[in-house]
Design an enzyme around this catalytic site. Structure first.
Site, PDB file in Angstrom:
ATOM      1  N   TRP A 104     -20.203 107.510  -7.212  1.00 58.16           N
ATOM      2  CA  TRP A 104     -21.643 107.878  -7.507  1.00 58.16           C
ATOM      3  C   TRP A 104     -22.512 106.493  -7.504  1.00 58.16           C
ATOM      4  O   TRP A 104     -23.349 106.212  -8.409  1.00 58.16           O
ATOM      5  CB  TRP A 104     -21.618 108.434  -8.937  1.00 58.16           C
ATOM      6  CG  TRP A 104     -20.660 109.434  -9.145  1.00 58.16           C
ATOM      7  CD1 TRP A 104     -20.701 110.749  -8.404  1.00 58.16           C
ATOM      8  CD2 TRP A 104     -19.585 109.736 -10.166  1.00 58.16           C
ATOM      9  NE1 TRP A 104     -19.606 111.353  -9.033  1.00 58.16           N
ATOM     10  CE2 TRP A 104     -18.999 110.752 -10.046  1.00 58.16           C
ATOM     11  CE3 TRP A 104     -19.294 108.861 -11.097  1.00 58.16           C
ATOM     12  CZ2 TRP A 104     -17.883 111.148 -10.685  1.00 58.16           C
ATOM     13  CZ3 TRP A 104     -18.091 109.170 -11.876  1.00 58.16           C
ATOM     14  CH2 TRP A 104     -17.550 110.301 -11.621  1.00 58.16           C
ATOM     15  N   HIS A 105     -21.966 105.654  -6.595  1.00 59.57           N
ATOM     16  CA  HIS A 105     -22.585 104.276  -6.595  1.00 59.57           C
ATOM     17  C   HIS A 105     -23.602 104.129  -5.366  1.00 59.57           C
ATOM     18  O   HIS A 105     -23.757 103.167  -4.851  1.00 59.57           O
ATOM     19  CB  HIS A 105     -21.579 103.181  -6.461  1.00 59.57           C
ATOM     20  CG  HIS A 105     -20.713 102.922  -7.683  1.00 59.57           C
ATOM     21  ND1 HIS A 105     -19.591 102.481  -7.797  1.00 59.57           N
ATOM     22  CD2 HIS A 105     -20.698 103.325  -8.814  1.00 59.57           C
ATOM     23  CE1 HIS A 105     -18.809 102.325  -8.987  1.00 59.57           C
ATOM     24  NE2 HIS A 105     -19.712 103.138  -9.775  1.00 59.57           N
ATOM     25  N   TYR A 106     -23.948 105.213  -4.742  1.00 55.68           N
ATOM     26  CA  TYR A 106     -24.843 105.366  -3.263  1.00 55.68           C
ATOM     27  C   TYR A 106     -26.141 104.619  -3.890  1.00 55.68           C
ATOM     28  O   TYR A 106     -26.608 104.498  -5.243  1.00 55.68           O
ATOM     29  CB  TYR A 106     -24.915 106.949  -3.245  1.00 55.68           C
ATOM     30  CG  TYR A 106     -25.463 107.680  -4.354  1.00 55.68           C
ATOM     31  CD1 TYR A 106     -27.052 107.893  -4.548  1.00 55.68           C
ATOM     32  CD2 TYR A 106     -24.814 108.542  -5.098  1.00 55.68           C
ATOM     33  CE1 TYR A 106     -27.488 108.946  -5.415  1.00 55.68           C
ATOM     34  CE2 TYR A 106     -25.348 109.408  -6.137  1.00 55.68           C
ATOM     35  CZ  TYR A 106     -26.624 109.470  -6.100  1.00 55.68           C
ATOM     36  OH  TYR A 106     -26.978 110.408  -7.214  1.00 55.68           O
TER      37      TYR A 106
END
Length: 535
Positions: free
Chosen positions: A477-479
């Site tokens: 979830w590091h987009y």
């Protein structure tokens, strides 16, 4: 003598200041200034309107409220009344919650990889793995931030929400396995980004209670800030006239009953609307408000304010691959505390453990007592784009990340998996894997558990490590991307081509900072709040 005469007066003045600052602060859950949006009046005026009470937005709002009137609009609710959010044991339950008001709004990229978009005060920091690590000095220099103010801003965050974690025995085994695998040296505990293996900070305290960016609102002046919850912003409003740049002057937001409200900027030169809605929300709201690629806005019958073709471009997510290792020994539930940093290989390594492995990877919620050791490609070269699906801000936009589109990313994944193999086969980790377990069998298990909706090429097991990377890719979830500096916003995060509008969040990044971005995103909110007040 003259100086002595002024000492009592100066002391009294400082006492007044200290009293005012102390007495205007409030502890969570902030009953005096946090309200449901249904209680909002039809129209209100503020110096700054911040859209998105997430990882950057809370820090930014708290900072600006020290001397200006601030409105913070958050489409989710409070974290403090949700035990699945506030306690580490509820981590998986939060991620799997598909209810309309879930703190973790699920989406699937067009690549077929399941992902999460935060919908809660505190944003991603309220639902993530909790790991806290600063960006590297090289990253700070590359972006062009002032190092002294950066350090002061990190420290401001750390005083409120960051803790030194205690390692569990299995996590110490992962740490030692990383060092044995060549991810050295052992740097011990540090917030800094250093080559080797380290224990980082955590926003989860020793009682397994999660803190988040929402706690940073304890720094706010309660007399100068208003926070509306379940407030979904539908549009930024602009004044437009010939030969002048469009100027933002207000927003329209909707409460949970479907009633529209208007928030307007005070009539002064410094007042601004600031988007901190994240890498999906900020470019999405720009487009819904008429700023974006003209052809896309026309397709959705959105009035064009400014043709801005780079809005939504440069979307990137760090691909993660690893193996789930069933354990013959107890594995206590715990989120990330240990990381390995290999800037030469271009991968970071992290661990998760407990009775939640398979559900984390897919909708298969069978519980396996296990450890997940994974490698994340740092600074992926592959990028994609974001497009609107509809005019509804609550509907996820269409997102393409193009995982491994550039073969250099795939090459780094393979190198990372080789290090994961060495960790799993290390002497240090041996008591946490079953005897005679082969790495190939663990890869097969990952293929069975993978919940990706990508086209699977496997027929009889693992054909190649390259194909394994493609078939089992997951996300942390590091987009980021979509409103990048130099493309959509200038170095001061002002949206180029319009006035009184900024974007301050992870959508402005070209690369995710450090091993985990939340430390730097919170820092950025504080950093830019300070800069704005100084301008």
């Amino acid at each position: 003598m003259a100086f002595k005469k002024w000492v009592p007066i100066v002391a009294a003045y400082l006492g007044i200041i200290f009293f005012n600052v102390s007495s205007s602060a409030e502890k969570a859950p902030y009953p005096s200034f946090t309200k449901d949006a249904t209680l909002a009046t039809k129209t209100e005026f503020f110096d700054y309107i911040i859209v998105g009470g997430g990882t950057a937005g809370c820090a930014l709002a708290a900072t600006l409220s020290t001397s200006t009137k601030v409105l913070l609009l958050e489409r989710g609710g409070l974290p403090y009344n949700n035990p699945n959010v506030t306690h580490v044991e509820g981590f998986l339950s939060t991620l799997l919650d598909t209810s309309p008001r879930s703190a973790a709004q699920q989406f699937v990229s067009t690549d077929g990889v399941s992902n999460i978009r935060a919908r809660i005060l505190g944003g991603g920091s309220a639902i993530n793995g909790g790991f806290y690590s600063r960006a590297s000095g090289e990253y700070v220099q590359e972006v062009g931030w002032y190092p002294r103010l950066v350090n002061e801003s990190y420290e401001w965050v750390e005083r409120k929400v960051v803790f030194r974690p205690q390692l569990l025995r299995w996590q110490a085994a992962v740490r030692d396995g990383l060092v044995e695998a060549g991810v050295s040296p052992n740097n011990g505990f540090t917030y800094e980004h250093l080559q080797g293996t380290k224990i980082g900070g955590s926003i989860i305290d020793d009682n397994s209670y999660r803190h988040s960016a929402a706690d940073l609102l304890e720094y706010a002046d309660q007399t100068m800030i208003t926070v509306y919850l379940h407030a979904t912003v539908h549009q930024i409003m602009f004044n437009t006239s010939p030969e002048q740049k469009p100027k933002a002057y207000g927003v329209v937001f909707r409460d949970s009953n479907g009633t529209n409200h208007t928030a307007l900027l005070n009539n002064n030169t410094s007042s601004e609307i600031i988007l901190s809605a994240g890498a999906l929300g900020s470019p999405q709201l720009l487009m819904l408000s008429g700023i974006g690629p003209a052809h896309q806005l026309k397709a959705h019958d959105i009035n064009l304010v400014l043709d801005h073709p780079m809005v939504g471009q440069g979307m990137s997510d760090n691909p993660v691959n690893g193996v789930l290792i069933p354990s013959p020994r107890p594995i206590e539930n715990s989120l990330v505390k240990v990381v390995g940093i290999t800037d030469d290989v271009g991968c970071y390594f992290e661990e998760l453990g407990g009775l939640f492995g398979s559900g984390l990877l897919s909708n298969n919620q069978s519980l396996i007592q296990s450890t997940l050791v994974g490698g994340k490609v740092a600074r992926p070269i592959s990028t994609g784009y974001l497009e609107l699906r509809s005019k509804d801000p609550d509907e996820n936009p269409s997102v393409t990340f193009n995982y491994f589109h550039d073969p250099r990313d795939l090459e780094r994944c393979v190198k990372g998996m080789e290090i994961v193999r060495r960790v799993v086969e290390s002497k240090a980790f041996s008591e946490y894997r079953y005897p005679f377990t082969t790495f190939e069998s663990l890869m097969e298990l990952m293929l069975e558990l993978s919940g990706n909706r990508t086209t699977m090429h496997r027929i009889t097991g693992v054909d190649s490590w390259e194909q394994f990377c493609k078939d089992t890719v997951i996300t942390e979830w590091h987009y980021h991307g979509g409103c990048q500096v130099g493309r959509v916003v200038d170095p001061d995060y002002r949206v180029m081509g319009v006035e009184s509008l900024r974007v301050i969040d992870g959508s402005t990044f070209y690369n995710s900072p450090g091993t985990n971005p939340q430390a730097t995103v919170m820092m950025l909110g504080r950093y830019m709040g300070q800069k704005i007040l100084q301008q």
